[in-house]
Write a protein that holds these residues in place. Sequence first.
Motif, PDB file in Angstrom:
ATOM      1  N   PRO A 146       0.806  -1.227   0.000  1.00 59.45           N
ATOM      2  CA  PRO A 146       0.000   0.000   0.000  1.00 59.45           C
ATOM      3  C   PRO A 146       0.836   1.271   0.000  1.00 59.45           C
ATOM      4  O   PRO A 146       0.317   2.353  -0.283  1.00 59.45           O
ATOM      5  N   THR A 147       2.140   1.170   0.299  1.00 63.03           N
ATOM      6  CA  THR A 147       2.988   2.357   0.307  1.00 63.03           C
ATOM      7  C   THR A 147       3.558   2.661  -1.075  1.00 63.03           C
ATOM      8  O   THR A 147       4.210   3.695  -1.252  1.00 63.03           O
ATOM      9  N   HIS A 148       3.319   1.776  -2.048  1.00 67.38           N
ATOM     10  CA  HIS A 148       3.775   2.021  -3.425  1.00 67.38           C
ATOM     11  C   HIS A 148       2.820   3.015  -4.068  1.00 67.38           C
ATOM     12  O   HIS A 148       1.644   2.723  -4.272  1.00 67.38           O
ATOM     13  N   SER A 149       3.328   4.195  -4.406  1.00 68.48           N
ATOM     14  CA  SER A 149       2.448   5.293  -4.810  1.00 68.48           C
ATOM     15  C   SER A 149       1.638   4.984  -6.058  1.00 68.48           C
ATOM     16  O   SER A 149       0.467   5.355  -6.147  1.00 68.48           O
ATOM     17  N   LEU A 150       2.232   4.317  -7.042  1.00 70.36           N
ATOM     18  CA  LEU A 150       1.524   4.075  -8.293  1.00 70.36           C
ATOM     19  C   LEU A 150       0.430   3.032  -8.141  1.00 70.36           C
ATOM     20  O   LEU A 150      -0.699   3.220  -8.600  1.00 70.36           O
ATOM     21  N   THR A 151       0.739   1.922  -7.495  1.00 68.42           N
ATOM     22  CA  THR A 151      -0.213   0.811  -7.439  1.00 68.42           C
ATOM     23  C   THR A 151      -1.115   0.859  -6.212  1.00 68.42           C
ATOM     24  O   THR A 151      -2.166   0.216  -6.196  1.00 68.42           O
ATOM     25  N   ALA A 152      -0.693   1.568  -5.169  1.00 66.47           N
ATOM     26  CA  ALA A 152      -1.510   1.734  -3.953  1.00 66.47           C
ATOM     27  C   ALA A 152      -1.981   0.404  -3.381  1.00 66.47           C
ATOM     28  O   ALA A 152      -3.098   0.290  -2.879  1.00 66.47           O
TER      29      ALA A 152
END
Length: 267
Positions: A52-58
Amino acid sequence: MNTAQILAELERWTQLKGDGEIQAACPHDCPDTCAMRITVSDGKVLAVKGDPTHSLTAGTLCTKVSRYAERSYHPGRLTTPLKRIGKKGSGQFAPISWDEAYTTITQRLAEIWRRNPEGILPYSYAGTMGQVQGEGMAGRFFHALGASLLERTICASAGSTGLELCMGKGIGMDTEAIRSAKLIVIWGSNPITSHVHLWAQIQQAKREGAILWAIDPYVSDSVEKCHHHIALRPGTDAALAYGIAHILQRDGLLNADGVSRFSGGAL
């Protein structure tokens, strides 16, 4: 992560016997490079989830990857090569050893090579990615056949060349930057199914007022969500693209400085 950190993470993965969570990245040939969190217990994968911390994939993974654990331990997963023993399409197969599979494949490919060497070319692309499967084996294989030059990609040559000519480099675009776009053209693509994370960005832009145009002979799920649709005839994309380019140049709508500095074109 630097090389030392990657090696340390791999070592931790191989030695993990109890409960734990592994940080990983999807290995598929996709521009999103999704960050993943893999839950492990006693060396067995329990769950594969997005970070969830990956900005693109959320934290969202595609359906294919999100079911990795299910497929890895599914009782119907193939664990040995199968050889067709009936007519094609009959669904009749018999298990064989890996040695027999390698021998059979080698013999069949040798037959094709002797008859028409170009017939083997469609088999050269990526494998399961990585330096060994994706880059090393195909080169060795074609070297053994005496090939001196190999054009490997079967899907991206035209697109990469187009990006280099129009944008200066074939590195694509910043997917997250699309959220600030005012006009979005989806040309021959169905991102709802083929690029779920890009579609999320497109939807955010739409909510903020962006206008969506679809250019596609087929009314896909994505087309139905656009404001406008050009249902051109198959094979006429180039004519439409040239027409648009002509109008942009005729009416002075191009950034002449940008075109001269960053693209291979000239006004």
